[in-house]
Design a protein around this motif. Sequence first.
Motif, PDB file in Angstrom:
ATOM      1  N   GLU A   1      29.091   9.903   4.388  1.00 45.36           N
ATOM      2  CA  GLU A   1      30.385  10.029   3.720  1.00 45.36           C
ATOM      3  C   GLU A   1      30.563   8.919   2.691  1.00 45.36           C
ATOM      4  OE1 GLU A   1      33.692  12.491   3.610  1.00 45.36           O
ATOM      5  OE2 GLU A   1      32.386  12.496   5.365  1.00 45.36           O
TER       6      GLU A   1
ATOM      7  N   LYS B   1      28.429   7.526   0.947  1.00 47.57           N
ATOM      8  CA  LYS B   1      27.494   7.568  -0.177  1.00 47.57           C
ATOM      9  C   LYS B   1      27.984   8.424  -1.340  1.00 47.57           C
ATOM     10  CE  LYS B   1      23.243   6.649   2.321  1.00 47.57           C
ATOM     11  NZ  LYS B   1      22.418   7.422   3.245  1.00 47.57           N
TER      12      LYS B   1
ATOM     13  N   GLN C   1      29.412   9.353  -4.554  1.00 44.75           N
ATOM     14  CA  GLN C   1      29.668   8.505  -5.717  1.00 44.75           C
ATOM     15  C   GLN C   1      31.088   8.690  -6.207  1.00 44.75           C
ATOM     16  OE1 GLN C   1      27.058   8.508  -9.061  1.00 44.75           O
ATOM     17  NE2 GLN C   1      25.280   8.781  -7.735  1.00 44.75           N
ATOM     18  N   LYS C   2      31.556   7.664  -6.880  1.00 37.73           N
ATOM     19  CA  LYS C   2      32.930   7.697  -7.311  1.00 37.73           C
ATOM     20  C   LYS C   2      33.190   8.829  -8.306  1.00 37.73           C
ATOM     21  CE  LYS C   2      36.642   4.531  -8.181  1.00 37.73           C
ATOM     22  NZ  LYS C   2      37.092   3.378  -8.920  1.00 37.73           N
ATOM     23  N   ARG C   3      32.227   9.069  -9.183  1.00 38.61           N
ATOM     24  CA  ARG C   3      32.465  10.101 -10.202  1.00 38.61           C
ATOM     25  C   ARG C   3      32.433  11.503  -9.597  1.00 38.61           C
ATOM     26  NH1 ARG C   3      27.146  10.690 -13.996  1.00 38.61           N
ATOM     27  NH2 ARG C   3      28.274  12.564 -14.621  1.00 38.61           N
ATOM     28  N   ASN C   4      31.832  11.626  -8.415  1.00 39.55           N
ATOM     29  CA  ASN C   4      31.782  12.943  -7.782  1.00 39.55           C
ATOM     30  C   ASN C   4      33.009  13.233  -6.929  1.00 39.55           C
ATOM     31  OD1 ASN C   4      29.365  13.707  -8.827  1.00 39.55           O
ATOM     32  ND2 ASN C   4      28.181  12.825  -7.151  1.00 39.55           N
ATOM     33  N   LEU C   5      33.927  12.311  -6.890  1.00 34.81           N
ATOM     34  CA  LEU C   5      35.037  12.427  -5.960  1.00 34.81           C
ATOM     35  C   LEU C   5      36.360  12.592  -6.694  1.00 34.81           C
ATOM     36  CD1 LEU C   5      35.512  12.104  -2.831  1.00 34.81           C
ATOM     37  CD2 LEU C   5      36.158   9.777  -3.342  1.00 34.81           C
TER      38      LEU C   5
ATOM     39  N   THR D   1      40.186  12.578  -5.723  1.00 35.68           N
ATOM     40  CA  THR D   1      41.092  12.331  -4.611  1.00 35.68           C
ATOM     41  C   THR D   1      42.464  12.894  -4.925  1.00 35.68           C
ATOM     42  OG1 THR D   1      39.893  10.278  -4.307  1.00 35.68           O
ATOM     43  CG2 THR D   1      41.899  10.567  -3.034  1.00 35.68           C
TER      44      THR D   1
ATOM     45  N   GLY E   1      44.162  11.434  -9.634  1.00 32.52           N
ATOM     46  CA  GLY E   1      43.728  10.540 -10.709  1.00 32.52           C
ATOM     47  C   GLY E   1      44.926   9.770 -11.228  1.00 32.52           C
TER      48      GLY E   1
ATOM     49  N   ASN F   1      32.898  10.373 -16.476  1.00 37.96           N
ATOM     50  CA  ASN F   1      33.651  10.141 -15.243  1.00 37.96           C
ATOM     51  C   ASN F   1      33.960  11.421 -14.466  1.00 37.96           C
ATOM     52  OD1 ASN F   1      35.335  10.924 -17.254  1.00 37.96           O
ATOM     53  ND2 ASN F   1      36.343   8.926 -17.428  1.00 37.96           N
TER      54      ASN F   1
ATOM     55  N   HIS G   1      30.025  17.566  -6.041  1.00 36.06           N
ATOM     56  CA  HIS G   1      31.423  17.167  -6.174  1.00 36.06           C
ATOM     57  C   HIS G   1      32.176  17.363  -4.851  1.00 36.06           C
ATOM     58  CE1 HIS G   1      32.130  21.517  -6.587  1.00 36.06           C
ATOM     59  NE2 HIS G   1      33.298  21.237  -6.057  1.00 36.06           N
TER      60      HIS G   1
ATOM     61  N   SER H   1      38.765  15.565  -2.324  1.00 38.60           N
ATOM     62  CA  SER H   1      39.225  14.975  -1.072  1.00 38.60           C
ATOM     63  C   SER H   1      40.739  15.019  -1.023  1.00 38.60           C
ATOM     64  CB  SER H   1      38.726  13.529  -1.004  1.00 38.60           C
ATOM     65  OG  SER H   1      39.422  12.853   0.003  1.00 38.60           O
TER      66      SER H   1
END
Lengths: 153, 207
Positions: B55, B57, B59-63, B65, B77, B112, B134, B137
């Motif tokens: 969990e 791992k 990446q920030k750009r794939n998330l 929230t 965002g 991003n 992607h 969340s």
Amino acid sequence: MGKFNKSGSREMPALNTSSLPDMIFAILFFFMVTTTMREVELMVKFKVPTASEIQKLEKKSLVTYIYMGQPVDPKFGTGTFMQLNDKFAEVEDIHDYIAQERNMLSESDQQYMTVSLKVDNDTQMRYVTEVKQALRRAYALKISYSARKEDNQ
Amino acid sequence: MAKRNKKVPDVNSSSMADIAFLLLIFFLVTSSMDTDSGLARRLPPPPQDEDQLTEMKVQKRNLLTVLVNSLDQTMVGDEHYDNLRQLQGKTGKQSLKDKVKEFVINANNSENLPELFEEDFGPPIGTLRVTKDHVVSLQNDNTTSYKAYLSVQNELVKAYNELREEAAVRYFNKPYEELLKDEKDLINKVYPQRISEAEPKSYGGKK
């Protein structure tokens, strides 16, 4: 020759169908009784939210219900209660309830078991989250947030 | 002699069976009509140590929230929505649905937005660049109302459904509903629904 001609003069007796309605009524009553047997008496009030992307739950026998909302009987107060089967329950009871419901299904159907969460609009998410966590621990991963079809859209 | 011929005529009860049949069919139909409907979801299996490691791992750009706070406001965002009308983009703001779609497609290969991977889906789709890693969340507060939570969920599902619908029309020239099962599966593989309902956390002060 004469032997066969004899019957032609006689009329074929009509089959007595007077007991047919009784038989049909018996089937009718059977269906009337069995279809209401699975229904539980609701002890919580809930109004499920509306959504536009809902899917129908196909097989009713594979669906297990969890109800959450305010109790109907005011003597229990106005907190959020959960109902499993015919009685109020705590989050800890979910595990046993799921196990019991799962055992009632045949082995091949167990993987398709769906839990339908019938939760009231104004319920706070912490109760729902607790239930979700309990369901995860019970390995009942297929869930459905019960919702009504949106009217305007 | 005359008395013997004067029998009381029987009531014709041959239609009784038909009436009973009618009732029977009525009950058969109505008893199955009341099917339940809802948003189908799949919960992740109970957490294990290894699971939590993977969990981390992401990446920030794939998330992406999506936060729903205790006042039922939504934040994605840098965009923030106060109510359902804003969420659906009826007030001029970019709707949550469009934001999710933009995130999932990443049409301009933006830095991003999630990474694009080239993947071969076979005929008739062929090779496509998709964001297979992607994750959307969804996080909520303890006191978020169920109604707000579900309406956000609904918007997320709607974004995916629209993407699938577009893909179905593009590749099969048919609406998604009319596709065969393996065609649907193929489309679902192009746009997998990756919504994660986060582990419970507490946001927004009051408990």
